[in-house]
Design a protein around this motif. Structure first.
Motif, PDB file in Angstrom:
ATOM      1  N   ARG A  46       0.822  -1.207   0.000  1.00  0.00           N
ATOM      2  CA  ARG A  46       0.000   0.000   0.000  1.00  0.00           C
ATOM      3  C   ARG A  46       0.860   1.263   0.000  1.00  0.00           C
ATOM      4  NH1 ARG A  46      -2.116  -0.613   4.526  1.00  0.00           N
ATOM      5  NH2 ARG A  46      -0.928   1.002   5.581  1.00  0.00           N
ATOM      6  N   LEU A  47       1.921   1.268   0.813  1.00  0.00           N
ATOM      7  CA  LEU A  47       2.789   2.443   0.853  1.00  0.00           C
ATOM      8  C   LEU A  47       3.513   2.648  -0.476  1.00  0.00           C
ATOM      9  CD1 LEU A  47       4.232   2.135   4.462  1.00  0.00           C
ATOM     10  CD2 LEU A  47       2.868   4.036   3.574  1.00  0.00           C
ATOM     11  N   ALA A  48       3.885   1.540  -1.113  1.00  0.00           N
ATOM     12  CA  ALA A  48       4.519   1.655  -2.430  1.00  0.00           C
ATOM     13  C   ALA A  48       3.550   2.259  -3.442  1.00  0.00           C
ATOM     14  CB  ALA A  48       5.002   0.285  -2.900  1.00  0.00           C
ATOM     15  N   LYS A  52       3.196   6.570  -5.404  1.00  0.00           N
ATOM     16  CA  LYS A  52       2.909   7.006  -6.778  1.00  0.00           C
ATOM     17  C   LYS A  52       2.035   8.260  -6.797  1.00  0.00           C
ATOM     18  CE  LYS A  52       3.050   2.263  -8.594  1.00  0.00           C
ATOM     19  NZ  LYS A  52       2.252   1.195  -9.250  1.00  0.00           N
ATOM     20  N   LEU A  53       1.250   8.457  -5.722  1.00  0.00           N
ATOM     21  CA  LEU A  53       0.352   9.613  -5.636  1.00  0.00           C
ATOM     22  C   LEU A  53       1.011  10.821  -4.988  1.00  0.00           C
ATOM     23  CD1 LEU A  53      -2.857   7.751  -4.344  1.00  0.00           C
ATOM     24  CD2 LEU A  53      -2.383   8.455  -6.699  1.00  0.00           C
ATOM     25  N   ALA A  54       2.220  10.628  -4.476  1.00  0.00           N
ATOM     26  CA  ALA A  54       2.888  11.702  -3.740  1.00  0.00           C
ATOM     27  C   ALA A  54       3.090  12.926  -4.629  1.00  0.00           C
ATOM     28  CB  ALA A  54       4.227  11.212  -3.219  1.00  0.00           C
ATOM     29  N   ALA A  64       8.571   5.712   0.156  1.00  0.00           N
ATOM     30  CA  ALA A  64       9.325   4.538  -0.287  1.00  0.00           C
ATOM     31  C   ALA A  64      10.175   3.982   0.857  1.00  0.00           C
ATOM     32  CB  ALA A  64      10.209   4.896  -1.479  1.00  0.00           C
ATOM     33  N   ALA A  65      10.774   4.870   1.662  1.00  0.00           N
ATOM     34  CA  ALA A  65      11.565   4.427   2.808  1.00  0.00           C
ATOM     35  C   ALA A  65      10.684   3.730   3.844  1.00  0.00           C
ATOM     36  CB  ALA A  65      12.274   5.622   3.439  1.00  0.00           C
TER      37      ALA A  65
END
Length: 239
Positions: A46-48, A52-54, A64-65
């Motif tokens: 989910r965080l990955a 993409k929306l950042a 990503a970290a």
């Protein structure tokens, strides 16, 4: 007739080798680690996706970290399951449907909703697992608390959401409604996990031999709800 799981007070003074001599306790821990492992793997995915929306490269790198940290937590749980002779994939399977349903029903529509979901949803899950951790043997408790460590997402989400509300106050109402929906879905998911896994539910209420203590479970969920209210305040949202 199944032998009831040991009293929780006794288990918390033991290490894994001692506590695992009770087959029902062992089954409960395998369930717990399987659920946690799948949750950490899903959090990584989910965080990955959220990255993409950042809106900025800095935000993308930060998420990503955090995703990488969640995957490391998954690896720790996977390795522990393997070390105690359990296939990690088989341990995770019973929890896949409930977690996938939660994520399907709470798909964020934008960057801010994704931040609130990770902050609120992950925190509720962490509170639930910390409640369980108080009843674990020392080795398993240390592992569970280690993988529940905040990866930095909480302060990141609070900073970004509060800044967005300051820039556009109307955003606050939408995000408050979204957070309330997340709360309901997350609690329903946790309750399903407790109800469907007998060994885990018995351990959660202290190893009582005479049945499922609904009052104790109710108190646990009340504590989780109170923590959620405090987090909403930190976000600048009304619970």
């Amino acid at each position: 007739m199944d032998t009831p799981v040991q009293n929780a007070d006794a288990i918390t003074t033991q290490d894994w080798e001692q506590a695992a001599s009770d087959p029902r306790y062992r089954a409960a821990v395998v369930d717990l680690l399987g659920a946690l492992a799948y949750g950490e793997l899903a959090a990584f995915e989910r965080l990955a996706e959220d990255a993409k929306l950042a809106p900025t490269l800095e935000d993308k790198a930060a998420l990503a970290a955090m995703a990488a940290a969640e995957f490391h937590h998954f690896e720790q749980l996977r390795d522990r399951l393997a070390a105690v002779g359990v296939d990690p994939t088989e341990a995770m399977k019973p929890f896949a449907a409930a977690l996938e349903a939660f994520h399907r029903h709470t798909a964020p529509s934008d960057w801010l909703e994704g931040l609130v979901k990770a902050y609120v949803g992950d925190a509720i899950a962490s509170d639930f697992y910390r409640e369980v951790a108080t009843r674990l043997d020392s080795d398993t408790r240390n592992l569970v608390l280690a993988v529940l460590d905040d990866t930095g997402h909480a302060s990141f989400a609070v900073e970004k959401v509060r800044a967005a509300i300051e820039d556009e106050p109307s955003v606050g109402g939408r995000l408050a409604l979204w957070a309330r929906r997340l709360m309901g879905e997350a609690l329903s998911q946790a309750q399903r996990v407790v109800a469907e896994r007998d060994a885990l539910s018995t351990m959660l209420v202290g190893g009582v031999a005479d049945g499922f203590d609904l009052a104790e479970v109710g108190r646990m969920f009340s504590r989780i709800t109170e923590a959620h209210t405090r987090r909403m305040g930190a976000l600048g949202l009304a619970a």
